[in-house]
Design a protein around this motif. Sequence first.
Motif, mmCIF file in Angstrom:
data_model
loop_
_atom_site.group_PDB
_atom_site.id
_atom_site.type_symbol
_atom_site.label_atom_id
_atom_site.label_comp_id
_atom_site.label_asym_id
_atom_site.label_seq_id
_atom_site.Cartn_x
_atom_site.Cartn_y
_atom_site.Cartn_z
ATOM 1 N N PHE A 82 -28.413 14.767 5.424
ATOM 2 C CA PHE A 82 -28.217 14.893 3.978
ATOM 3 C C PHE A 82 -26.859 15.527 3.689
ATOM 4 O O PHE A 82 -26.249 16.150 4.550
ATOM 5 C CB PHE A 82 -29.326 15.712 3.311
ATOM 6 C CG PHE A 82 -29.339 17.167 3.697
ATOM 7 C CD1 PHE A 82 -28.589 18.094 2.980
ATOM 8 C CD2 PHE A 82 -30.092 17.608 4.761
ATOM 9 C CE1 PHE A 82 -28.596 19.430 3.331
ATOM 10 C CE2 PHE A 82 -30.102 18.944 5.124
ATOM 11 C CZ PHE A 82 -29.350 19.860 4.399
ATOM 12 N N ILE A 83 -26.388 15.322 2.448
ATOM 13 C CA ILE A 83 -25.218 16.010 1.934
ATOM 14 C C ILE A 83 -25.725 16.933 0.843
ATOM 15 O O ILE A 83 -26.469 16.502 -0.032
ATOM 16 C CB ILE A 83 -24.195 15.029 1.318
ATOM 17 C CG1 ILE A 83 -23.650 14.071 2.374
ATOM 18 C CG2 ILE A 83 -23.045 15.789 0.648
ATOM 19 C CD1 ILE A 83 -22.794 12.960 1.790
ATOM 20 N N GLN A 84 -25.347 18.195 0.889
ATOM 21 C CA GLN A 84 -25.749 19.127 -0.161
ATOM 22 C C GLN A 84 -24.555 19.382 -1.058
ATOM 23 O O GLN A 84 -23.476 19.747 -0.592
ATOM 24 C CB GLN A 84 -26.248 20.439 0.418
ATOM 25 C CG GLN A 84 -26.744 21.381 -0.672
ATOM 26 C CD GLN A 84 -27.513 22.562 -0.111
ATOM 27 O OE1 GLN A 84 -27.974 22.532 1.016
ATOM 28 N NE2 GLN A 84 -27.659 23.587 -0.921
ATOM 29 N N ILE A 85 -24.742 19.150 -2.357
ATOM 30 C CA ILE A 85 -23.687 19.371 -3.337
ATOM 31 C C ILE A 85 -24.248 20.182 -4.491
ATOM 32 O O ILE A 85 -25.456 20.293 -4.655
ATOM 33 C CB ILE A 85 -23.096 18.040 -3.871
ATOM 34 C CG1 ILE A 85 -24.179 17.221 -4.590
ATOM 35 C CG2 ILE A 85 -22.438 17.250 -2.761
ATOM 36 C CD1 ILE A 85 -23.641 16.000 -5.319
ATOM 37 N N THR A 86 -23.365 20.741 -5.288
ATOM 38 C CA THR A 86 -23.747 21.428 -6.520
ATOM 39 C C THR A 86 -23.130 20.655 -7.670
ATOM 40 O O THR A 86 -21.925 20.432 -7.694
ATOM 41 C CB THR A 86 -23.234 22.881 -6.526
ATOM 42 O OG1 THR A 86 -23.751 23.549 -5.369
ATOM 43 C CG2 THR A 86 -23.679 23.613 -7.782
ATOM 44 N N ASN A 87 -23.964 20.205 -8.620
ATOM 45 C CA ASN A 87 -23.445 19.415 -9.742
ATOM 46 C C ASN A 87 -22.807 20.325 -10.789
ATOM 47 O O ASN A 87 -22.772 21.549 -10.638
ATOM 48 C CB ASN A 87 -24.528 18.516 -10.331
ATOM 49 C CG ASN A 87 -25.641 19.287 -11.013
ATOM 50 O OD1 ASN A 87 -25.559 20.493 -11.230
ATOM 51 N ND2 ASN A 87 -26.706 18.591 -11.353
ATOM 52 N N SER A 89 -23.725 21.318 -13.632
ATOM 53 C CA SER A 89 -24.588 22.310 -14.286
ATOM 54 C C SER A 89 -25.034 23.408 -13.324
ATOM 55 O O SER A 89 -25.798 24.288 -13.700
ATOM 56 C CB SER A 89 -25.804 21.620 -14.908
ATOM 57 O OG SER A 89 -26.601 21.030 -13.905
ATOM 58 N N GLY A 90 -24.564 23.361 -12.067
ATOM 59 C CA GLY A 90 -24.891 24.404 -11.107
ATOM 60 C C GLY A 90 -26.130 24.138 -10.283
ATOM 61 O O GLY A 90 -26.569 24.996 -9.520
ATOM 62 N N THR A 91 -26.711 22.961 -10.414
ATOM 63 C CA THR A 91 -27.904 22.607 -9.662
ATOM 64 C C THR A 91 -27.524 22.085 -8.284
ATOM 65 O O THR A 91 -26.661 21.222 -8.158
ATOM 66 C CB THR A 91 -28.708 21.511 -10.411
ATOM 67 O OG1 THR A 91 -29.008 21.976 -11.725
ATOM 68 C CG2 THR A 91 -29.990 21.171 -9.678
ATOM 69 N N ASP A 92 -28.174 22.616 -7.251
ATOM 70 C CA ASP A 92 -27.946 22.123 -5.895
ATOM 71 C C ASP A 92 -28.741 20.839 -5.682
ATOM 72 O O ASP A 92 -29.923 20.762 -6.038
ATOM 73 C CB ASP A 92 -28.381 23.159 -4.857
ATOM 74 C CG ASP A 92 -27.435 24.347 -4.800
ATOM 75 O OD1 ASP A 92 -26.240 24.166 -5.114
ATOM 76 O OD2 ASP A 92 -27.887 25.444 -4.436
ATOM 77 N N LEU A 93 -28.077 19.843 -5.111
ATOM 78 C CA LEU A 93 -28.716 18.564 -4.825
ATOM 79 C C LEU A 93 -28.595 18.259 -3.346
ATOM 80 O O LEU A 93 -27.543 18.493 -2.748
ATOM 81 C CB LEU A 93 -28.036 17.437 -5.604
ATOM 82 C CG LEU A 93 -27.971 17.559 -7.117
ATOM 83 C CD1 LEU A 93 -27.078 16.463 -7.686
ATOM 84 C CD2 LEU A 93 -29.358 17.461 -7.701
ATOM 85 N N LYS A 94 -29.657 17.745 -2.742
ATOM 86 C CA LYS A 94 -29.619 17.255 -1.374
ATOM 87 C C LYS A 94 -29.718 15.734 -1.446
ATOM 88 O O LYS A 94 -30.732 15.200 -1.875
ATOM 89 C CB LYS A 94 -30.770 17.824 -0.547
ATOM 90 C CG LYS A 94 -30.551 19.243 -0.119
ATOM 91 C CD LYS A 94 -31.616 19.688 0.860
ATOM 92 C CE LYS A 94 -31.345 21.095 1.348
ATOM 93 N NZ LYS A 94 -32.334 21.536 2.322
#
Length: 138
Positions: A82-87, A89-94
């Motif tokens: 997976f790639i983990q990013i922060t959008n 709005s500050g939400t972490d996404l995997k």
Amino acid sequence: LNLTQNSPVFRGSTDSGSNAMDPETRSLKLGVLGAGAIGCYVGALLHSRDGNGIGTGPQSPAIKVVLVGRESLLKAARKTRFIQITNASGTDLKVPITTDIPKTSGSDEAVYITKDIKALCSCDIILVCVKSTQTAEA
């Protein structure tokens, strides 16, 4: 970024008159050459369709993403999946990733990561995200 049914990308605004996106399947295949920090972030964000201004409603297309990067990226992809990013709005996404050749159908596939530049040949749009000192090599 407007990727709804009424956007120029969806309607097809190329000189040849062909659609950049297939209106029947409503999918867009996006390639990223240079899957480093910026390329992976942009590719993962577009795949997740969770960025500011990117629609997620019924008029929004599926976005399939192909990331082309170095061998070190493939090693990390095989390990983490997976790639983990922060959008914005500050939400972490995997965002799930795979090094396996993607299926031709379905919009919930993982982001495909490869080092083979030929994988970009079937993309509707290609983003070049390499450092300026590496542009000639890319």
